[in-house]
Structures are given as C-alpha cells and as structure tokens.
Design a protein around this motif. Structure first.
Motif, PDB file in Angstrom:
ATOM      1  N   GLN A 132       0.402   1.293  -9.385  1.00  0.00           N
ATOM      2  CA  GLN A 132      -0.035   1.613  -7.519  1.00  0.00           C
ATOM      3  C   GLN A 132      -0.673   2.566  -8.474  1.00  0.00           C
ATOM      4  O   GLN A 132      -1.852   2.680  -7.946  1.00  0.00           O
ATOM      5  N   ASN A 134       0.756  -1.221   0.010  1.00  0.00           N
ATOM      6  CA  ASN A 134      -0.174  -0.594  -0.221  1.00  0.00           C
ATOM      7  C   ASN A 134       0.722   1.097  -0.509  1.00  0.00           C
ATOM      8  O   ASN A 134       2.112   1.379   1.035  1.00  0.00           O
ATOM      9  N   HIS A 135       0.585   2.079  -0.883  1.00  0.00           N
ATOM     10  CA  HIS A 135       1.389   3.505  -1.612  1.00  0.00           C
ATOM     11  C   HIS A 135       1.203   4.045   0.317  1.00  0.00           C
ATOM     12  O   HIS A 135       1.837   5.430   0.558  1.00  0.00           O
ATOM     13  N   ASP A 136       0.715   3.836   1.472  1.00  0.00           N
ATOM     14  CA  ASP A 136       0.540   4.524   2.550  1.00  0.00           C
ATOM     15  C   ASP A 136       1.356   4.061   3.415  1.00  0.00           C
ATOM     16  O   ASP A 136       2.146   4.117   4.747  1.00  0.00           O
ATOM     17  N   SER A 137       2.403   3.071   3.303  1.00  0.00           N
ATOM     18  CA  SER A 137       2.923   2.620   3.929  1.00  0.00           C
ATOM     19  C   SER A 137       4.626   2.833   3.722  1.00  0.00           C
ATOM     20  O   SER A 137       5.300   2.969   3.812  1.00  0.00           O
ATOM     21  N   ASN A 143       6.791   4.835   0.078  1.00  0.00           N
ATOM     22  CA  ASN A 143       6.812   5.874  -1.352  1.00  0.00           C
ATOM     23  C   ASN A 143       6.970   4.738  -2.089  1.00  0.00           C
ATOM     24  O   ASN A 143       7.704   3.904  -2.192  1.00  0.00           O
ATOM     25  N   LYS A 148      -1.729  -3.450   5.474  1.00  0.00           N
ATOM     26  CA  LYS A 148      -2.474  -3.004   4.913  1.00  0.00           C
ATOM     27  C   LYS A 148      -3.275  -3.503   3.240  1.00  0.00           C
ATOM     28  O   LYS A 148      -1.928  -4.548   3.170  1.00  0.00           O
TER      29      LYS A 148
END
Length: 449
Positions: free
Chosen positions: A297, A80-83, A85, A338
């Motif tokens: 992504q 997940n890109h929240d975790s 970059n 996630k």
C-alpha cells in the motif's frame, strides 16, 4: 490443497542473491507450479517497491476453484485503502485464507466482491481498469466458465448452500476412523511429534486442535466465525439456478499456518517457555501480513508496533455463534469495486489447468523461466524435459513434505526422490546448513553447459 506447506518467499530477492554478479535484466519470468495459494506473489509484490524490475508470474494449478480463490486473495491484498484499513484487510485475508467459518463482515465482503470479480472475469475492459495485474487470457473457455461458476457460487443466495461443518466432520471421521472418539490425542500427536518436531514450533496446541476440530485456524476474542467460507468448496458444477459440488476436499492435518505463521523478523515474538509460546502462529501471521500489506500500500519499509500483537500463546479462546440474526441476503454494505492498489512492475498470468501436464513439452515455454517453484504434490508430474523451460542460471525450488504429518520414512523417501531427480538433471544445490537439518524447500540452480 488451498494452502502450501512452506513459507512465503520474495522470488526477486532469491534470484538476485544467487545471480548478483551477472544480474542485468529488465524483466524476470517466475513459474509457480501448483503452490495452491498466492503467498509468493504477495511477498514478492510487497518488496517490489525497492527495485524497477518487471516481474511476471505464471501460475499453474490443477483446479479452477483454486484459481478463483487466488484471484480473490490477491484482490484482498490489493484492496484500495479507501475501502479497508490495514488491520481490517489483514484480518479479512486471514479469515478467507484459513478459516472454514468466517465472520459476517468477511462473508459480506466475499458476497460483494464476487460481483466485481464476475465483471473482471467476463469483461476485459473492466479487468484492465480494476485489476491490471491479473491476466486470464491463457485460460480456456471452459475454465473461464469455471471461474464464473465459482464467483457466482460465492454470491449470498440460499440455493448456493455449503455445509462446511458437516463436510469437515465427515473428512475427520474418514481420516481417523476408530480413533475419532479420541481425536484430541491424535491431534496432539500430529502436532508435537510431527509438526513441531520438524520446525513448526510456533503452532500452539490450542489453535491447532481448534483448527483440526472445526477448520477455523485464526481466531481473536472480538470475532465470531459463524458463516461458511464458500471459497473452500471444490468441484463446482452448475445445476440450473444452483450448484453441485464435492464439499470440502482440502487439507485437514496441517493447516494454513506455514505460509506466514512460522517465522518473524520480530525475534521477541518467537519466544517460548517450557514449550509454551508467548505468541500463536495466528499473531505471527497477523504481524507478517501487516508488513506485506503495508508495503504493498505505502511502498515504504514497515516498522511493527508490538502493542498491536497480543500474547495469546497459552490462552484458549472461546468461540461461539452470536450472530444468529444475520441475514446473508441483506444488501451489501459496500461494492468493493475500486481498482487494485497500483503494482506497476507485477503481472500475474493464470495458465490453463492443462499446463500441469503440457508446460514441460511445449516449445512456447522453452528457455523461458528464470525461477520455478514446484509444490510438493506436483513433483510427481515432472519429467526430465522439465529443464528445457529453464533459462541459464535459473533457480528451481522444490517444496518438501517436511511440514506434514507423514511418517519419517515417507519424509526421507520424498527427499530422496527430489535429490535423485535434481542429480539426474545436473542441478547445483543451493541448500546450505547441516546435513541433519531438514528443509521445507530444496533449492537448486540450473546452468547450461
């Protein structure tokens, strides 16, 4: 073992190119027969945003630890890109994929992700929620236990010891024998007279020699690799609260450069002067993974910023161990639990190890696959009944041993075996070009009569 000898491919693009006139399918079944890594899955998944075809990968490998590692690498690609970059994800993947020693941040990720993968492995509801592209229902109970052992071994416990440096040195000594004290000369011969002569021009001498000596392929000046990459341990057997294992039994001659590090859409990055590249295979790998992970992504085409790629083609980077105070049992800084990035038209089925031998004779797979990729070290398992698992107009790709350090005689012998086998099955060659141009993949098509 652990990585393949050929470049990553977009299987859908390959199939569509060869079947453009008759292409009218809602789904395609692709068999990956022993590729050792998920490079083709990642490449195909990255480009899947441009079409709506359901793509099912069926993966056969002869080692449970390879299956566990493939699941981890797919998890990184789908993180997940929240975790993480984009650049963090790329460097994490390169570290886990190609380095015997990893950065503390990569070790921390592996330790944290192992807990999540344990839940994915043992709980179908969790797997459906977090990793819907993964299916392990075809694995036998002993193989699921093997997955659980692998993920448990990756946890940050002192008892889960893996001395990769000692194991790597031992493998080199066994391979080189009396030449060990003159190994740099042997390494240079393998690179210049074998790999680069056969098309792997992008591998630079300093990065190749560093990998041959240490097992660390991908380095950057701001990073220090100092902790064992436990995903490279094989033959794990639980022994009470700890594990027995066979150490490192993978490749120590070619390296992880072939999958993503030999070619690039950025032709300017392939320039060389007097045999010295401007960019290493490391930078090419970084650029290609940036593209693939961006498209996974964002579902949009990637435009590369050349300022991100640094010219280390002839630079010998100093690698040390400055993180001696790191505590591998420290609390995880993140859970990394996630769900995978959504890839709605991709499904990956991991098949039982037994299918290495049985898949060609089971009626379940008859007329099932639209494309098959056969790794070079799995060619020996093929029988003439192999064609029974193929659909009409199916593609069959055989990986050669071109990107290896074997002799020219063995190279020609293996090429002859592939062509002879294809002829016996009446396969149509798709490989174009000069007869003198060596191929890393021999491409064929199957047509039912």
């Amino acid at each position: 073992m652990f990585w393949g000898l050929s470049e990553s491919l977009d299987f859908f693009k390959e199939y569509q190119h060869c079947n453009s006139q008759s292409f009218a399918k809602d789904s395609l079944n692709f068999l990956i027969y022993g590729s050792c890594d998920p490079r083709h899955i990642i490449e195909t998944a990255a480009k899947s945003y441009s079409h709506n075809i359901q793509i099912n990968f069926y993966v056969v490998d002869g080692c449970v630890e390879i299956i566990a590692r493939n699941i981890l690498l797919l998890a990184i690609a789908g993180e997940n890109h929240d975790s993480l970059n984009l650049l963090q994800k790329v460097h994490l993947f390169m570290d886990i994929y190609g380095n015997s020693l990893v950065r503390p941040s990569s070790y921390q990720y592996l330790s944290s992700k192992a807990n999540t993968l344990l839940k994915i492995c043992t709980d179908q509801d969790v797997r459906t929620q977090l990793a819907p592209i993964i299916d392990i229902e075809s694995l036998k109970y002993r193989e699921r236990d093997g997955l659980e052992n692998a993920f448990s071994f990756w946890l940050p416990k002192e008892k889960n010891h893996f001395d990769i440096e000692k194991s790597w040195e031992m493998r080199n000594r066994q391979l080189l024998k009396t030449r060990y004290d003159y190994r740099d000369g042997a390494f240079d011969w393998d690179l210049q007279m074998c790999l680069r002569e056969r098309g792997a021009h992008q591998i630079c001498p300093q990065e190749y020699k560093h990998w041959r000596n240490t097992g660390v392929a991908f380095t950057f000046p701001e990073y220090e690799q100092c902790l064992a990459n436990k995903t490279l341990a094989a033959g794990l057997v639980r022994n009470g609260s700890t594990f027995f294992h066979r150490g490192y039994v993978g490749d120590v001659q070619v390296g992880p450069f072939c999958a993503f590090g030999l070619n690039s859409k950025e032709q300017s990055m392939l320039k060389s002067s007097h045999g010295e590249n401007e960019y290493r295979s490391t930078e090419i790998t970084e650029r290609n993974l940036l593209e693939l992970f961006h498209e996974i992504q964002n579902k949009t085409p990637y435009v590369h910023d050349k300022n991100m790629s640094r010219k280390y083609g002839n630079v010998v980077l100093q690698a040390g161990k400055s993180f001696t105070g790191y505590n591998p049992e420290a609390p995880e800084i993140a859970d990394y639990n996630k769900p995978f990035i959504c890839m709605p038209n991709i499904k990956v089925y991991f098949l039982s190890v037994d299918e290495v031998y049985e898949i060609q004779s089971r009626t379940k797979w008859k007329d099932f696959f639209d494309m098959v990729f056969v790794a070079q070290n799995y060619f020996q398992f093929l029988k003439t009944t192999f064609v029974e698992i193929l659909r009409d107009n199916a593609l069959i790709y055989f990986e050669s041993n071109l990107h290896s350090v074997c002799t020219k005689e063995k190279l020609a012998e293996f090429e002859g075996k592939i062509k002879s086998f294809a002829k016996s099955l009446s396969l149509s060659s798709l490989t174009k070009g000069s007869i003198n141009v060596k191929q890393s993949i021999f491409k064929y098509k199957f047509n039912k009569e």
